[in-house]
Design an enzyme around this catalytic site. Structure first.
Site, PDB file in Angstrom:
ATOM      1  CG  HIS A 123      -1.859   1.181   1.256  1.00 12.09           C
ATOM      2  ND1 HIS A 123      -3.217   1.027   1.405  1.00 12.09           N
ATOM      3  CD2 HIS A 123      -1.655   2.518   1.146  1.00 12.09           C
ATOM      4  CE1 HIS A 123      -3.804   2.213   1.386  1.00 12.09           C
ATOM      5  NE2 HIS A 123      -2.864   3.146   1.232  1.00 12.09           N
ATOM      6  CG  HIS A 166      -0.767   7.110  -1.073  1.00 14.77           C
ATOM      7  ND1 HIS A 166      -1.989   7.194  -1.701  1.00 14.77           N
ATOM      8  CD2 HIS A 166      -0.987   6.475   0.096  1.00 14.77           C
ATOM      9  CE1 HIS A 166      -2.913   6.641  -0.924  1.00 14.77           C
ATOM     10  NE2 HIS A 166      -2.330   6.191   0.169  1.00 14.77           N
ATOM     11  CE  LYS A 218      -7.861   2.132  -0.776  1.00 15.79           C
ATOM     12  NZ  LYS A 218      -6.658   2.819  -0.358  1.00 15.79           N
ATOM     13  CG  ASN A 254      -4.912   8.494  -3.415  1.00 15.68           C
ATOM     14  OD1 ASN A 254      -3.870   7.954  -3.761  1.00 15.68           O
ATOM     15  ND2 ASN A 254      -5.037   9.129  -2.257  1.00 15.68           N
ATOM     16  CG  HIS A 272      -4.936   2.369   5.688  1.00 16.39           C
ATOM     17  ND1 HIS A 272      -6.289   2.312   5.852  1.00 16.39           N
ATOM     18  CD2 HIS A 272      -4.735   3.119   4.584  1.00 16.39           C
ATOM     19  CE1 HIS A 272      -6.878   2.994   4.896  1.00 16.39           C
ATOM     20  NE2 HIS A 272      -5.951   3.493   4.107  1.00 16.39           N
ATOM     21  CG  HIS A 319      -9.969   4.620   3.161  1.00 16.24           C
ATOM     22  ND1 HIS A 319      -8.763   5.275   3.279  1.00 16.24           N
ATOM     23  CD2 HIS A 319     -10.722   5.059   4.186  1.00 16.24           C
ATOM     24  CE1 HIS A 319      -8.804   6.082   4.329  1.00 16.24           C
ATOM     25  NE2 HIS A 319      -9.987   5.979   4.895  1.00 16.24           N
ATOM     26  CG  ASP A 351      -1.570   4.907   4.015  1.00 13.98           C
ATOM     27  OD1 ASP A 351      -1.662   5.283   2.828  1.00 13.98           O
ATOM     28  OD2 ASP A 351      -2.300   5.334   4.925  1.00 13.98           O
TER      29      ASP A 351
HETATM   30  C1  NCD Z   1      -3.578   9.080   1.936  1.00 16.67           C
HETATM   31  C2  NCD Z   1      -3.139  10.131   0.906  1.00 16.67           C
HETATM   32  O1  NCD Z   1      -2.638  11.177   1.296  1.00 16.67           O
HETATM   33  O2  NCD Z   1      -3.251   9.863  -0.284  1.00 16.67           O
HETATM   34  N1  NCD Z   1      -3.618   9.708   3.237  1.00 16.67           N
HETATM   35  C3  NCD Z   1      -3.553   9.075   4.436  1.00 16.67           C
HETATM   36  O3  NCD Z   1      -3.701   9.735   5.451  1.00 16.67           O
HETATM   37  N2  NCD Z   1      -3.318   7.780   4.533  1.00 16.67           N
HETATM   38  C4  NCD Z   1      -4.884   8.496   1.543  1.00 16.67           C
HETATM   39  C5  NCD Z   1      -5.271   7.280   2.349  1.00 16.67           C
HETATM   40  O4  NCD Z   1      -4.669   6.199   2.214  1.00 16.67           O
HETATM   41  O5  NCD Z   1      -6.202   7.407   3.164  1.00 16.67           O
HETATM   42 ZN    ZN Z   2      -3.226   5.109   1.634  1.00 11.61          ZN
END
Ligand code: NCD
Ligand code: ZN
Length: 348
Positions: A13, A15, A102, A41, A177, A139, A250
């Site tokens: 996971h 970003h 997702k 995202n 998460h 999520h 995450d």
């Molecule tokens: C994530 C993001 O910033 O893209 N933020 C977070 O607090 N984890 C999005 C997510 O996984 O909820």
């Molecule tokens: Zn995330």
């Protein structure tokens, strides 16, 4: 000095963002991990296989320029919307590069505005996913304003996920998460097709970290940090040897100005110590020998991918974390533990 050799881990996971932000962060992950499940995202989100292929190409291009020589494979995902069609699922299965969809409940987190307003809109798509074995990454938070922010995960399990699994018992689901005792119990009790990722920060911090001597925006993420009782339940699950629980950082970078603001963004940047922080958490409960399976085996098994053949070595030596990293022009990235230390170091 203790050392720890592990099969090269994967991050299930992550970003990575896009453009200059992507270029700034990709090296941290590629240095440590062999593969990562890349969250869709972006703004606008990655909703089609064609977009995922183009995003993947941008990631590969950034990788080529980041100065890391070990191989890294981005595993792409699609962002489920009310309008996703079954044909897109068929295309995803045929693509060989899209590994999951997702589910963001609309408004649940960063760039979730285009998320699902009612899961019933997705039943035709979920039926195809269940049939094809394509995982749904969840999520798991409701967004209703009347539900307390600390209860959103537990309420989601009761109101959305449990009925969904009754309707689609063969749907493969990762509760991303997971942050609560209820989440861990739910995953343990569910069938073998239901798993969860755990972040390092939820294993290391409880909600007091949000208010240590003042408000701490760099500890704000979603789902929000919970009470100590929940942190202990997560750590117990992560170190239990149960293959349903595996690593997903995450790591979610946001520029400093977006975090240190009147209405700051959710997300903690942890990729700079993406495996080292887990070593700290496992070591704190005397379970370092359980780290390899959690970080390097169970996720690959769930995704039906081969385990990695290479290995990495961690040394128990404190690494100083810089106060910030370059990120966007004139807007740096403040990582977790900024200005502090992490107890383990990755050997080059
Ligand atoms: C994530 C993001 O910033 O893209 N933020 C977070 O607090 N984890 C999005 C997510 O996984 O909820
Ligand atoms: Zn995330």
């Amino acid at each position: 000095m203790r050392t720890l050799t592990l099969s090269r881990p994967d991050d299930w996971h992550l970003h990575l963002r896009d453009g200059p932000a992507l270029a700034a962060v990709i090296g941290d992950t590629a240095r440590r991990f062999a593969r990562a499940i890349v969250m869709p995202n972006l703004d606008p989100p990655i909703t089609t296989v064609a977009q995922a292929l183009a995003y993947r190409a941008r990631i590969i291009e950034a990788l080529g320029k980041c100065g890391v020589s070990t191989a890294f494979e981005p595993l792409m995902t699609l962002y489920l919307t009310d309008h996703t069609r079954p044909a897109e699922i068929e295309a995803a299965c045929a693509s060989g590069v899209v590994h999951a969809l997702k589910l963001y409940p609309a408004g649940a987190t960063t760039h979730a505005e285009r998320g699902v307003t009612d899961i019933a809109h997705c039943f035709d798509v979920l039926a195809v996913m269940a049939e094809r074995g394509l995982p749904l990454l969840v999520h798991g938070e409701v967004t209703d304003a009347e539900v307390d922010v600390f209860d959103r995960e537990a309420v989601f399990l009761d109101r959305v996920l449990a009925p969904l699994l009754t309707r689609f018992p063969h749907l493969r689901v990762v509760l991303e998460h997971v942050t609560t005792e209820q989440g861990v119990d739910f995953v343990r009790a569910a069938g073998p097709g239901v798993a969860a990722t755990l972040t390092a920060h939820h294993l290391l911090l409880n909600r007091n970290a949000l208010f240590q001597g003042g408000i701490r925006p760099h500890h704000y993420c979603l789902p929000v940090l919970k009470r100590e009782r929940h942190r202990r339940a997560l750590l117990e699950a992560a170190t239990s040897g149960n293959p349903k629980f595996f690593l997903g950082t995450d790591s979610a970078p946001h520029a400093r100005h977006a975090k240190e603001a009147a209405c700051g963004c959710a997300g903690c940047y942890t990729a700079h110590a993406g495996i080292e922080l887990y070593a700290e958490a496992f070591d704190a409960v005397g379970q370092l020998d359980r780290l390899e399976a959690f970080a390097s085996h169970f996720g690959a098994d769930f995704y039906r991918l081969p385990r990695n053949a290479e290995s990495i070595r961690l040394v128990e030596r404190a690494t100083e974390v810089p106060p910030q990293f370059p990120y966007l022009t004139d807007d740096p990235l403040v990582p977790l533990r900024a200005g502090g230390t992490v107890a383990w170091t990755l050997e080059a």
